[in-house]
Design a protein around this motif. Sequence first.
Motif, PDB file in Angstrom:
ATOM      1  N   ASP A 125       7.828 -24.375  -2.028  1.00  0.00           N
ATOM      2  CA  ASP A 125       8.433 -23.155  -2.546  1.00  0.00           C
ATOM      3  C   ASP A 125       7.682 -22.673  -3.783  1.00  0.00           C
ATOM      4  OD1 ASP A 125      10.488 -23.022  -0.640  1.00  0.00           O
ATOM      5  OD2 ASP A 125      11.706 -24.456  -1.783  1.00  0.00           O
ATOM      6  N   PRO A 126       7.561 -21.365  -3.943  1.00  0.00           N
ATOM      7  CA  PRO A 126       6.915 -20.845  -5.156  1.00  0.00           C
ATOM      8  C   PRO A 126       7.770 -21.110  -6.384  1.00  0.00           C
ATOM      9  CG  PRO A 126       7.868 -19.059  -3.869  1.00  0.00           C
ATOM     10  CD  PRO A 126       7.995 -20.294  -3.029  1.00  0.00           C
ATOM     11  N   ILE A 127       7.117 -21.327  -7.514  1.00  0.00           N
ATOM     12  CA  ILE A 127       7.864 -21.556  -8.761  1.00  0.00           C
ATOM     13  C   ILE A 127       8.116 -20.237  -9.499  1.00  0.00           C
ATOM     14  CG2 ILE A 127       7.122 -23.934  -9.054  1.00  0.00           C
ATOM     15  CD1 ILE A 127       4.912 -23.000 -10.883  1.00  0.00           C
ATOM     16  N   ILE A 128       7.363 -19.214  -9.172  1.00  0.00           N
ATOM     17  CA  ILE A 128       7.576 -17.874  -9.725  1.00  0.00           C
ATOM     18  C   ILE A 128       7.351 -16.873  -8.607  1.00  0.00           C
ATOM     19  CG2 ILE A 128       6.810 -16.123 -11.378  1.00  0.00           C
ATOM     20  CD1 ILE A 128       5.816 -18.332 -13.196  1.00  0.00           C
ATOM     21  N   THR A 129       8.237 -15.883  -8.516  1.00  0.00           N
ATOM     22  CA  THR A 129       8.097 -14.811  -7.540  1.00  0.00           C
ATOM     23  C   THR A 129       8.392 -13.482  -8.215  1.00  0.00           C
ATOM     24  OG1 THR A 129       8.806 -16.252  -5.723  1.00  0.00           O
ATOM     25  CG2 THR A 129       8.880 -13.888  -5.328  1.00  0.00           C
ATOM     26  N   GLN A 130       7.497 -12.538  -8.063  1.00  0.00           N
ATOM     27  CA  GLN A 130       7.715 -11.181  -8.568  1.00  0.00           C
ATOM     28  C   GLN A 130       7.445 -10.189  -7.441  1.00  0.00           C
ATOM     29  OE1 GLN A 130       5.218 -10.709 -12.052  1.00  0.00           O
ATOM     30  NE2 GLN A 130       6.808 -11.500 -13.401  1.00  0.00           N
ATOM     31  N   THR A 131       8.298  -9.175  -7.348  1.00  0.00           N
ATOM     32  CA  THR A 131       8.157  -8.197  -6.273  1.00  0.00           C
ATOM     33  C   THR A 131       8.177  -6.780  -6.836  1.00  0.00           C
ATOM     34  OG1 THR A 131      10.556  -8.096  -5.920  1.00  0.00           O
ATOM     35  CG2 THR A 131       9.317  -9.724  -4.633  1.00  0.00           C
ATOM     36  N   ALA A 132       7.542  -5.883  -6.114  1.00  0.00           N
ATOM     37  CA  ALA A 132       7.569  -4.467  -6.471  1.00  0.00           C
ATOM     38  C   ALA A 132       7.368  -3.655  -5.201  1.00  0.00           C
ATOM     39  CB  ALA A 132       6.481  -4.129  -7.488  1.00  0.00           C
ATOM     40  N   LEU A 133       8.021  -2.508  -5.156  1.00  0.00           N
ATOM     41  CA  LEU A 133       7.875  -1.595  -4.037  1.00  0.00           C
ATOM     42  C   LEU A 133       7.387  -0.264  -4.606  1.00  0.00           C
ATOM     43  CD1 LEU A 133       8.344  -1.567  -0.956  1.00  0.00           C
ATOM     44  CD2 LEU A 133      10.605  -0.593  -1.396  1.00  0.00           C
ATOM     45  N   HIS A 134       6.119   0.024  -4.402  1.00  0.00           N
ATOM     46  CA  HIS A 134       5.504   1.234  -4.959  1.00  0.00           C
ATOM     47  C   HIS A 134       5.624   2.347  -3.922  1.00  0.00           C
ATOM     48  CE1 HIS A 134       3.932  -1.205  -8.223  1.00  0.00           C
ATOM     49  NE2 HIS A 134       3.475  -2.059  -7.321  1.00  0.00           N
ATOM     50  N   ARG A 135       6.596   3.209  -4.121  1.00  0.00           N
ATOM     51  CA  ARG A 135       6.914   4.225  -3.119  1.00  0.00           C
ATOM     52  C   ARG A 135       5.918   5.383  -3.171  1.00  0.00           C
ATOM     53  NH1 ARG A 135      11.646   3.050  -0.730  1.00  0.00           N
ATOM     54  NH2 ARG A 135      13.038   1.581  -1.805  1.00  0.00           N
ATOM     55  N   GLU A 136       5.415   5.729  -1.998  1.00  0.00           N
ATOM     56  CA  GLU A 136       4.507   6.870  -1.818  1.00  0.00           C
ATOM     57  C   GLU A 136       3.370   6.848  -2.839  1.00  0.00           C
ATOM     58  OE1 GLU A 136       6.660  10.519  -1.649  1.00  0.00           O
ATOM     59  OE2 GLU A 136       7.949   9.859  -0.022  1.00  0.00           O
ATOM     60  N   CYS A 137       2.718   5.698  -2.947  1.00  0.00           N
ATOM     61  CA  CYS A 137       1.700   5.518  -3.989  1.00  0.00           C
ATOM     62  C   CYS A 137       0.276   5.771  -3.497  1.00  0.00           C
ATOM     63  CB  CYS A 137       1.791   4.115  -4.585  1.00  0.00           C
ATOM     64  SG  CYS A 137       1.390   2.787  -3.430  1.00  0.00           S
ATOM     65  N   ILE A 138       0.050   5.762  -2.187  1.00  0.00           N
ATOM     66  CA  ILE A 138      -1.314   5.895  -1.676  1.00  0.00           C
ATOM     67  C   ILE A 138      -1.402   7.117  -0.767  1.00  0.00           C
ATOM     68  CG2 ILE A 138      -3.132   4.844  -0.294  1.00  0.00           C
ATOM     69  CD1 ILE A 138      -2.200   2.152  -1.158  1.00  0.00           C
ATOM     70  N   PRO A 139      -2.215   8.112  -1.138  1.00  0.00           N
ATOM     71  CA  PRO A 139      -2.369   9.281  -0.269  1.00  0.00           C
ATOM     72  C   PRO A 139      -3.289   8.981   0.910  1.00  0.00           C
ATOM     73  CG  PRO A 139      -3.783   9.498  -2.182  1.00  0.00           C
ATOM     74  CD  PRO A 139      -3.000   8.233  -2.380  1.00  0.00           C
ATOM     75  N   THR A 140      -3.070   9.702   1.982  1.00  0.00           N
ATOM     76  CA  THR A 140      -3.963   9.658   3.134  1.00  0.00           C
ATOM     77  C   THR A 140      -4.628  11.021   3.246  1.00  0.00           C
ATOM     78  OG1 THR A 140      -2.552   8.061   4.298  1.00  0.00           O
ATOM     79  CG2 THR A 140      -4.127   9.316   5.627  1.00  0.00           C
ATOM     80  N   TYR A 141      -5.924  11.063   2.988  1.00  0.00           N
ATOM     81  CA  TYR A 141      -6.632  12.339   3.005  1.00  0.00           C
ATOM     82  C   TYR A 141      -6.686  12.881   4.438  1.00  0.00           C
ATOM     83  CZ  TYR A 141      -8.188  10.819  -1.628  1.00  0.00           C
ATOM     84  OH  TYR A 141      -8.236  10.384  -2.921  1.00  0.00           O
ATOM     85  N   THR A 142      -6.230  14.084   4.591  1.00  0.00           N
ATOM     86  CA  THR A 142      -6.237  14.718   5.908  1.00  0.00           C
ATOM     87  C   THR A 142      -7.508  15.543   6.077  1.00  0.00           C
ATOM     88  OG1 THR A 142      -4.961  16.573   5.012  1.00  0.00           O
ATOM     89  CG2 THR A 142      -3.724  14.775   6.044  1.00  0.00           C
ATOM     90  N   PRO A 143      -7.864  15.906   7.321  1.00  0.00           N
ATOM     91  CA  PRO A 143      -9.070  16.710   7.536  1.00  0.00           C
ATOM     92  C   PRO A 143      -9.053  17.974   6.675  1.00  0.00           C
ATOM     93  CG  PRO A 143      -8.256  15.885   9.636  1.00  0.00           C
ATOM     94  CD  PRO A 143      -7.218  15.521   8.613  1.00  0.00           C
ATOM     95  N   GLY A 144     -10.181  18.259   6.053  1.00  0.00           N
ATOM     96  CA  GLY A 144     -10.284  19.426   5.194  1.00  0.00           C
ATOM     97  C   GLY A 144     -10.026  19.129   3.727  1.00  0.00           C
ATOM     98  N   HIS A 145      -9.767  17.853   3.385  1.00  0.00           N
ATOM     99  CA  HIS A 145      -9.454  17.513   1.996  1.00  0.00           C
ATOM    100  C   HIS A 145     -10.597  17.881   1.052  1.00  0.00           C
ATOM    101  CE1 HIS A 145      -8.095  15.276  -1.510  1.00  0.00           C
ATOM    102  NE2 HIS A 145      -9.281  14.695  -1.549  1.00  0.00           N
TER     103      HIS A 145
END
Length: 203
Positions: A125-145
């Motif tokens: 088992d891990p002795i330390i656990t940290q979590t994070a949920l980074h919402r909508e943090c990475i863009p996906t470049y669409t054609p024409g960007h």
Amino acid sequence: TPLIPSLALPLNPRTTVGVVSLVFPLSPSTIHPNGFGYLIPRPPSSSHSPAHPTKPSGVLGVVFDSTALPGLDTLTNITKLTVMIGGPYYSSYIPTLPTPSSPDHLVPQALQHLRTVFPCLDGVDPIITQTALHRECIPTYTPGHVARARALQGRMKAGPWAGRLSLVGNEWKGIGLNNSIWTAETVSDALAEGQQVTGLEGM
């Protein structure tokens, strides 16, 4: 006050990434080889074979924090690992997996993956656990960007915002942290030298 020129650009769709950082009471050499970590390619969506399940785990990759930056840690009897989950699997445009309501829900998924890849962690088992949920943090470049960014740069240079506005961040010139840092440093250095830059140079 004039509006910022076409930050009415249609925003790129974005994805959410979950991050689970864990510390195990074992030395790195007993768990993984020296290195930065690994990334996992997405399985073929059309495959129905047992080797390529249609419902993926959602794990994007693992960073070996204890060895990714040699010399940073002085403790040799613990191992720090970071599991990245989600991204395109949680995307708003082609969702494959539901986005968890809490980052803590990612821990069992991360542990299952690590114990599958590194059997020596089974029962540890891990002795330390940290979590994070980074919402909508990475863009996906669409054609024409690139064309849209170049057009925006032209308007920024010619309009009332000329010399008064610079853009940095992963919405424009590269989605990674390294890209954002490099752009920010380049823009700030240029501004310190009295140059007028938009942040979109080189697009």
